[in-house]
Write a protein that holds these residues in place. Structure first.
Motif, PDB file in Angstrom:
ATOM      1  N   ARG A 119       0.728  -1.208   0.099  1.00 44.61           N
ATOM      2  CA  ARG A 119       0.101   0.273  -0.066  1.00 44.61           C
ATOM      3  C   ARG A 119       1.313   1.377   0.469  1.00 44.61           C
ATOM      4  NH1 ARG A 119      -4.041   2.747  -2.039  1.00 44.61           N
ATOM      5  NH2 ARG A 119      -5.073   0.318  -1.209  1.00 44.61           N
ATOM      6  N   THR A 120       2.190   1.486   0.746  1.00 44.18           N
ATOM      7  CA  THR A 120       2.722   2.440   0.861  1.00 44.18           C
ATOM      8  C   THR A 120       3.700   3.024  -0.655  1.00 44.18           C
ATOM      9  OG1 THR A 120       3.181   2.185   3.652  1.00 44.18           O
ATOM     10  CG2 THR A 120       5.151   3.176   1.770  1.00 44.18           C
ATOM     11  N   LEU A 121       4.078   1.862  -0.701  1.00 47.07           N
ATOM     12  CA  LEU A 121       4.788   1.750  -2.492  1.00 47.07           C
ATOM     13  C   LEU A 121       3.621   2.195  -3.200  1.00 47.07           C
ATOM     14  CD1 LEU A 121       6.417  -1.727  -2.876  1.00 47.07           C
ATOM     15  CD2 LEU A 121       7.491   1.235  -2.738  1.00 47.07           C
ATOM     16  N   CYS A 122       2.145   1.967  -3.915  1.00 50.43           N
ATOM     17  CA  CYS A 122       1.043   2.609  -4.503  1.00 50.43           C
ATOM     18  C   CYS A 122       0.863   3.602  -4.373  1.00 50.43           C
ATOM     19  CB  CYS A 122      -0.309   1.456  -4.196  1.00 50.43           C
ATOM     20  SG  CYS A 122       0.240  -0.343  -4.956  1.00 50.43           S
ATOM     21  N   VAL A 123       1.138   3.914  -2.549  1.00 48.62           N
ATOM     22  CA  VAL A 123       0.791   5.554  -2.312  1.00 48.62           C
ATOM     23  C   VAL A 123       2.036   6.772  -3.566  1.00 48.62           C
ATOM     24  CG1 VAL A 123       0.243   7.175  -0.951  1.00 48.62           C
ATOM     25  CG2 VAL A 123      -0.711   5.987  -0.476  1.00 48.62           C
ATOM     26  N   VAL A 124       3.711   6.275  -3.266  1.00 52.66           N
ATOM     27  CA  VAL A 124       4.218   6.741  -3.669  1.00 52.66           C
ATOM     28  C   VAL A 124       3.924   6.555  -5.327  1.00 52.66           C
ATOM     29  CG1 VAL A 124       6.838   6.349  -3.898  1.00 52.66           C
ATOM     30  CG2 VAL A 124       5.759   6.417  -1.812  1.00 52.66           C
ATOM     31  N   ALA A 125       3.751   5.585  -5.766  1.00 54.44           N
ATOM     32  CA  ALA A 125       4.007   6.033  -7.554  1.00 54.44           C
ATOM     33  C   ALA A 125       2.586   6.603  -7.743  1.00 54.44           C
ATOM     34  CB  ALA A 125       3.691   4.285  -7.145  1.00 54.44           C
ATOM     35  N   ASP A 126       1.315   6.273  -7.288  1.00 58.46           N
ATOM     36  CA  ASP A 126       0.316   7.940  -7.110  1.00 58.46           C
ATOM     37  C   ASP A 126       0.851   9.180  -7.444  1.00 58.46           C
ATOM     38  OD1 ASP A 126      -2.057   7.429  -8.000  1.00 58.46           O
ATOM     39  OD2 ASP A 126      -2.380   8.715  -6.778  1.00 58.46           O
ATOM     40  N   ALA A 127       1.904   8.945  -6.419  1.00 55.17           N
ATOM     41  CA  ALA A 127       2.416  10.465  -6.583  1.00 55.17           C
ATOM     42  C   ALA A 127       3.351  11.448  -7.592  1.00 55.17           C
ATOM     43  CB  ALA A 127       3.140  11.294  -5.069  1.00 55.17           C
ATOM     44  N   GLY A 159     -13.432  10.991  -0.728  1.00 53.25           N
ATOM     45  CA  GLY A 159     -14.690  10.975  -1.573  1.00 53.25           C
ATOM     46  C   GLY A 159     -14.295  12.744  -2.168  1.00 53.25           C
ATOM     47  N   ILE A 160     -13.350  13.429  -1.419  1.00 56.17           N
ATOM     48  CA  ILE A 160     -13.349  15.448  -1.535  1.00 56.17           C
ATOM     49  C   ILE A 160     -11.992  14.942  -1.946  1.00 56.17           C
ATOM     50  CG2 ILE A 160     -13.264  16.947  -0.461  1.00 56.17           C
ATOM     51  CD1 ILE A 160     -16.057  16.014   1.501  1.00 56.17           C
ATOM     52  N   VAL A 161     -10.888  14.998  -1.360  1.00 57.40           N
ATOM     53  CA  VAL A 161      -9.257  14.796  -1.297  1.00 57.40           C
ATOM     54  C   VAL A 161      -9.032  13.946  -3.081  1.00 57.40           C
ATOM     55  CG1 VAL A 161      -8.651  14.856   0.671  1.00 57.40           C
ATOM     56  CG2 VAL A 161      -8.612  12.603  -0.362  1.00 57.40           C
ATOM     57  N   ARG A 162      -7.667  14.493  -3.622  1.00 54.78           N
ATOM     58  CA  ARG A 162      -6.943  13.452  -4.882  1.00 54.78           C
ATOM     59  C   ARG A 162      -6.848  12.176  -4.370  1.00 54.78           C
ATOM     60  NH1 ARG A 162      -2.095  18.087  -5.025  1.00 54.78           N
ATOM     61  NH2 ARG A 162      -1.803  16.999  -2.880  1.00 54.78           N
ATOM     62  N   ALA A 163      -6.829  11.068  -5.540  1.00 56.30           N
ATOM     63  CA  ALA A 163      -6.179  10.531  -5.260  1.00 56.30           C
ATOM     64  C   ALA A 163      -5.223  10.330  -5.157  1.00 56.30           C
ATOM     65  CB  ALA A 163      -6.380   9.233  -6.581  1.00 56.30           C
ATOM     66  N   SER A 164      -4.071  10.960  -4.930  1.00 53.50           N
ATOM     67  CA  SER A 164      -1.748  10.889  -4.146  1.00 53.50           C
ATOM     68  C   SER A 164      -2.276  11.620  -2.556  1.00 53.50           C
ATOM     69  CB  SER A 164      -1.716  11.631  -5.260  1.00 53.50           C
ATOM     70  OG  SER A 164      -1.862  13.375  -4.821  1.00 53.50           O
ATOM     71  N   ASP A 165      -3.494  11.665  -2.550  1.00 50.90           N
ATOM     72  CA  ASP A 165      -3.359  11.774  -0.906  1.00 50.90           C
ATOM     73  C   ASP A 165      -3.761  11.143  -0.074  1.00 50.90           C
ATOM     74  OD1 ASP A 165      -2.832  15.103  -1.353  1.00 50.90           O
ATOM     75  OD2 ASP A 165      -5.853  15.057  -1.799  1.00 50.90           O
ATOM     76  N   VAL A 166      -3.138  11.163   1.123  1.00 51.74           N
ATOM     77  CA  VAL A 166      -3.854   9.696   2.028  1.00 51.74           C
ATOM     78  C   VAL A 166      -4.645  10.305   3.493  1.00 51.74           C
ATOM     79  CG1 VAL A 166      -2.199   8.276   3.967  1.00 51.74           C
ATOM     80  CG2 VAL A 166      -1.402   9.054   1.554  1.00 51.74           C
ATOM     81  N   VAL A 167      -6.050   9.423   3.564  1.00 59.76           N
ATOM     82  CA  VAL A 167      -6.563   9.576   5.049  1.00 59.76           C
ATOM     83  C   VAL A 167      -6.600   8.258   5.611  1.00 59.76           C
ATOM     84  CG1 VAL A 167      -9.057   9.881   5.693  1.00 59.76           C
ATOM     85  CG2 VAL A 167      -7.590  11.164   2.934  1.00 59.76           C
ATOM     86  N   CYS A 168      -5.658   8.868   7.207  1.00 58.96           N
ATOM     87  CA  CYS A 168      -6.057   7.663   7.855  1.00 58.96           C
ATOM     88  C   CYS A 168      -7.014   7.973   9.085  1.00 58.96           C
ATOM     89  CB  CYS A 168      -4.619   7.827   8.460  1.00 58.96           C
ATOM     90  SG  CYS A 168      -2.694   7.269   7.668  1.00 58.96           S
TER      91      CYS A 168
END
Length: 334
Positions: free
Chosen positions: A113-121, A230-239
């Motif tokens: 999951r971390t790698l995919c977040v980095v890749a999307d950014a 549903g509001i933030v970008r796909a490259s953002d992270v919600v925790c």
């Protein structure tokens, strides 16, 4: 690099724990530096096979087309569990499907999951066509006509992220935040880009818990999390943290933009009575801090965002407040 040697089979014998950590962090840095979607996808496939210790991985597009399978994966074996990681690229949306192997360690899912977040950014940065620093709209006109969260690059070209609802995100937990936030801050420092952290809390949560019980609060927090993604970008992270606060990482967003996003979330929750039909309405308060303008480190960034959130609640709730931190010498201009 150790990660490329590992994938090429040039490292003899199993890696030590420290060597495995080094490989993972080198992978994150390598993917972050890539600007070619094909290279990123192939690297993620190789990483999935290594992280899952022989699990099977393949890319599937949204229409059901199949990508390449990982070499050496158990192609014939099919198990009940299958992990899905959404990804985006210029020519469409795809999902990385991973079937864990029998020796897959418990940490594998979070690492992928971390790698995919980095890749999307990294892909978002390449789509912008430059090393963008994002300028935010003014506080009163936040988001007007500028896509889902009102961010535009300062390189002179308009650029809009697609709504996250078209590529669903997941609300992550505190463990995921501890893995991703330090890396996100280090990459913001490396690329000389701003980064915003939003700390958001459901107003009067303690009273709601006492009045309606923990089960209702659990469902309520889940609905709020779904509204945020549903509001933030796909490259953002919600925790979502254990105390039901939400921490939202906004890469490449400076303070005015982060404040605009936080205020948009506050308005969206207030205007959605279906989130809390038991009492007919709900509000949230948010604090926003920017690295490096508000705070120079990961922990001070969290503290500043949390303190700003508490000031928002003290000022009457249902609002967003920026951190008080002085502008740091050399901080990035919006």
């Amino acid at each position: 690099m150790l990660w490329s040697q590992t994938f090429a089979g040039l490292v003899a014998g199993p890696l030590s724990i420290r060597e495995a950590e080094d490989v993972f962090h080198e992978l994150c840095a390598a993917i972050d530096g890539m600007d070619d979607a094909g290279a990123i996808e192939q690297t993620l496939l190789g990483a999935a096979g290594w992280i899952t210790r022989g699990g099977e991985a393949r890319w599937v597009d949204e229409e059901g087309g199949r990508g390449a399978a990982v070499d050496g994966g158990p192609a014939g074996a099919r198990r009940a569990s299958c992990w899905e990681f959404p990804a985006r690229r210029g020519d469409g949306r795809r999902r990385l499907l991973v079937v864990p192997g029998p020796d897959t360690p418990p940490s594998a899912y979070q690492r992928l999951r971390t790698l995919c977040v980095v890749a999307d950014a990294a892909l978002a940065r390449s789509r912008a066509g430059c090393a963008c620093r994002f300028t935010g709209p003014d506080a009163e006109g936040a988001g007007a006509g500028l896509g889902p969260i009102g961010l535009t690059p300062d390189c002179g070209e308009s650029w809009q992220e697609e709504p996250a609802s078209e590529c669903p995100l997941q609300v992550q937990d505190g463990t995921f935040l501890k893995a991703v936030l330090p890396f996100a801050v280090s990459q913001a420092r490396r690329h000389q880009e701003p980064l915003c952290l939003v700390c958001l809390a459901i107003d009067r949560l303690a009273g709601l818990r006492e009045l309606l019980g923990e089960g209702t609060v659990e469902r309520l927090a889940g609905r709020v999390g779904a509204k945020i993604v549903g509001i933030v970008r796909a490259s953002d992270v919600v925790c979502r943290m254990e105390d039901n606060r939400f921490l939202i990482i906004l890469p490449r967003a400076c303070l005015p933009s982060g404040l605009a996003v936080a205020r948009k979330i506050c308005r969206a929750v207030e205007d959605a009575p279906e989130l809390f039909p038991e009492l007919g309405g709900l509000t949230v308060s948010a604090g926003v801090a920017e690295f490096p303008a508000s705070a120079p480190s990961v922990y001070s960034l969290i503290d500043e965002a949390d303190a700003a959130m508490e000031r928002a609640q003290a000022r009457g709730r249902n609002t967003a407040v920026a951190a008080d931190g002085a502008y740091c010498p050399g901080a990035l201009a919006c």
